[in-house]
Scaffold this active site. Sequence first.
Site, short mmCIF file in Angstrom:
data_model
loop_
_atom_site.label_atom_id
_atom_site.label_comp_id
_atom_site.label_asym_id
_atom_site.label_seq_id
_atom_site.Cartn_x
_atom_site.Cartn_y
_atom_site.Cartn_z
N CYS B 242 40.01 43.96 40.25
CA CYS B 242 40.44 44.78 41.38
C CYS B 242 39.41 45.88 41.66
O CYS B 242 39.21 46.28 42.80
CB CYS B 242 41.83 45.37 41.14
SG CYS B 242 41.91 46.49 39.76
N THR B 243 38.74 46.34 40.61
CA THR B 243 37.67 47.33 40.81
C THR B 243 36.55 46.72 41.62
O THR B 243 36.05 47.30 42.59
CB THR B 243 37.12 47.81 39.45
OG1 THR B 243 38.17 48.43 38.73
CG2 THR B 243 35.98 48.77 39.64
#
Lengths: 533, 657
Positions: B242-243
């Site tokens: 997700c980063t």
Amino acid sequence: MAATQASKEQKYDRQLRLWGDHGQETLENAHVCLVNATATGTEILKNLVLPGIGAFTIVDGHTVSGEDVGNNFFLSNNSIGKNRAQAATELLQEMNSDVSGNFVEESPDKLLDNDPEFFHRFTIVIGVHLPESTCMRLGSVLWSASVPFLVCKTYGLIGYMRLVVQEHTVIESHPDNALEDLRLDQPFSEFKNHIQSYDLDSMDKKDHSHTPWIIIVAKYLEKWLSEHNCQAPKNYKEKEAFRQIIREGVRKNENGVPEDEENFEEAVKNVNTALNPTKVPTALEDLFNSEQCNNITSQTPAFWVMLRAVKEFVHNEGSGSLPVRGTIPDMIADSQKFISLQNIYREKAMQDTAAVSKHVERLLQSVGKPPESISEKDIKLLCKNASFLRVVRCRSLAEEYSVDSVNKDEITSCMDSPDSEMVFYLMLRAVDRFYQQHSRYPGVYNYQVEEDISKLKLCVNSLLQEYSLNVNIKDDYIHEFCRYGAAEPHTVAAFLGGSAAQEAIKIISHQFVPFSNTFIYNAMSQTSATLHL
Amino acid sequence: MARRLFSLCVSREKKRRRTADPTDKMAVDGGHRNSGCDWDGRWNHVRKFLERPGPFTHPDFEPSTESLQFLLETCKILVIGAGGLGCELLKNLALSGFRLIHVVDMDTIDVSNLNRQFLFRPKDVGRPKAEVAADFINTRIPGCKVVPHFKKIQDFDDSFYRQFHIIVCGLDSIIARRWMNGMLISLLSYEDGVLDPSSIIPLIDGGTEGFKGNARVILPGMTACIDCTLELYPPQINFPMCTIASMPRLPEHCIEYARILQWPKENPFGDISLDGDNPDHIQWVFDRSQERAAEFSITGVTYRLTQGVVKRIIPAVASTNAVIAASCAMEVFKIATSAYIPLNNYLVFNDVDGLYTYTFEAERKENCSACSQVPQDLQFPPSAKLQEVLEYLTENASLQMKSPAITTTLEGKNKTLYLQSVKSIEERTRPNLCKTLKDEKNDVRFALIKFYYHHHIVSFVVMFGSDQIRSSSESSSEGEMKLIPLARPSLWGLLLLCLCSRAEATGNRSSRGHTGSSQERTGTCEVVAAHRCCNRNKIEERSQTVKCSCFPGQVAGTTRARPSCVDASIVRQKWWCRMEPCLEGEECRVLPDLTGWSCISGNKVKTTKLDDDPGEIHPRFSGYEGGETVFIVFIHGQGLGRGAALFWTGPGTSSVA
């Protein structure tokens, strides 16, 4: 045959990631002198030729023997009878066309007799397997010319290195586990304002769980300080209480169950180190107080001028603190929040560096030097590394060997445990003494081993007596050293070859921290020790 | 003759040599040996350590002029890796008197090797490392006979590894180290639970990263092995997806975005995967990373960083390799000669700040999954999902398994629950990851799960304890899952037996009503023809031709002596025992040349050998003796264009031509 820049970048890629292009540049400008192309000597040079030093010169008056070829990768059996410097230069040079290889077919003693200044031209001189007298002579010539000198010896299963350098300064020491410089205990005004721009209570869920932990700690610290007479949490109990407050800040869902907020978890985890008070490291304080820092002249090296400027900064603009480093670790946050926080630190670092630059400029002016004699880039680098600056100072060989200044305390305290690596240092000194008296090393031929044991023992005793060292050396060590018979097993030579080369690279590049001042490797037990002699 | 470590590996040869020519040696000892390649004084530096007594030698050391001859003529060393450490090792060993050296490396030379791999020159770029290194050493050091193998370590079987006295590793991969470790552990033989020391091949392992390194001595089965100390290796850093996808902060995040997400979507160079050695590819990733970085105001994306992230480059320099390889070679010398007591057993080196070494004794892990022979119980909560089990296997510091295959056995059949390495199977089995091990009705969903890693290293059996299971095993409490790693095939077979019998009790129920899991949809096989004949040895042969319809990614195989569909990767990689081809109670062993397997129970050995090319069926049948019934099973996988011919032979045919 210099390679193009692009191909050099490819070739040296794996090491450029360690010392950068600027480190590589210093290597490529370096000229290294090796005295004696023994196995240890050529192994050291090998590990300097490969990463691409500019040039090397081998000084060696010996002719190649069958024994030499037996343990030396850079001599071949058809070089037996030729000069050793020449033979080794050919095979070393062949490894890397970027490096220029030179040789002098003369013994170092002869050069010292006729042209001691010959040695002044080198970035570093590496002396291998030198008799004590030659080592002392060369040492004193290099000491007075401020040329770094690395003495190396492989004797049986023992490796020995001695670094002789008056003063060696390091800006980029590349510490392994450096503490961050976050100033949570004394936030600067821009950081304070930035913290104020956050309101944890009114944020939506997504923002709340993507607020950097630095902000979270700062927020709860404000609260804590207001409730605790401005005293930050100090001991474990207080820090634990502080952690609990942070944990309670985690948002809860409609059922009262805490949400998964990793940023809060990070905050809790980082409380311990984040609350470390910002202060100037004591080692750096010592450097601030040193003679070189306080007495700036037109001869003062840039390092000390910049250090003095940092000192001025600490006492003025910095109000007791070093320039802000300007970096933050990665943490859970959305891009925008992270980048703007990073910029707060970065901009402050730039401001601080500019202030230090002003001091540098003023200092240079005061000794009549132009301001551009120290570049902005260098100042920036020094400010960024201010907490990690290192200065290595070694004693001269003369000091070490003199009966008046020998480091008796170090020797006797190490020898409290009779199997300390110190015993090998003393044995090597005794072997040197043996060589001085007999013009040969003990136990070289099988028939000599037995008779040399008692002769070497005499040397040990006379050494201990001369320096009034009240220590006991076990007979086992005397036997073992006679067994060695000055053998130089390749594996021990190769170990020293790797470690000595790296120390030379540290000296040349002024990056990483050289050992000080004596290193002993014991291949029997695979242990080592650094001694201060 | 009582050299402890020496005798561990080399006693047989010594004895043989001594009895063969007891008098000759005396005559040649004084003068030139191997005339033509030795010269006066050549071995002086080495002989002092072999021919003179000393106070610090190994207690079993006997000074002798024969030791040098042993090094020169008999002692066989394997060097794994011809890279930074490998080049150094070859030089160090050759100059220490070792001549019979083999070197294995699957790599070719790259320009970026030249700053430390000193046996290579710009003209050698692109050539196999092992071959160039061997040539260089053999030319420079007269009499040295380095034999190169431009191959993977996995290309060799135990008979290859068994020929060496000592093995030295200079590898850059933990996976390869674990494979090697597993291989040497699989060579150990135990008699009544007591390790036979002559089956031990010492492993010396070196590793470096920048200015740090380590060297260690492993006596498999006796001292800490690679898997005992997995915690010492730092875990690989992976950024959360997700980063990378939505909130990049570091330049590395932008590079990973371009590498992981943009590349497969845009396929800028056609349908080919990203090649870290292709400058055009790196340039593309670099450009995309810069764009992404600009979008988020992230600074610091450089070409060098891009390359570093994409290729996961570990910085390396000549000096550290020299130090570590020297320590390793020193230990080889000590073990081969007993001249000194070997390192016990781990050396750490770091010269970032001064010069620092630290020597300590790494301890064996009591329940090491590779070398301990002790089953390990790992508990999972009743609500554990398969995903959690998978994460545990991959992330737990002492397991660190890479893409383990997860299968279960239902009604004696092998079913894949999750397999990462084959894309189609991964996609199909992914829904299983969200499933708990017990379903809503508290029924056991996956009664018996196996995890496969390197076939030499570990097999895991995961068991979920239900009431039924508890009734047959008091040790497993309700609502817990047992994870039992087993190191040695023999033990594995035994435990498999008892677990399978338990699984059968729950098998019917657990296979009911899980449309998402793959086991129900697994292809079926039917016998289309049965043959029966007698061969000229008057032994009955039975064969059957079987038609299997298997899912993509599967091929026909054998499970529990019956035709079945198995993961193609098993067949491709020849990990035959993963198919569980043997009957319950039989131990499965892959043949040394990977061409088949043996099922062993007691002194009965059934060997199955496959045709080299599974696409074509040419069952080759070879000699056997005795009156046991032999039957052949032809299994032909359809729809995939490949099949596997499997047949069994009679007793005592442990080797099939």
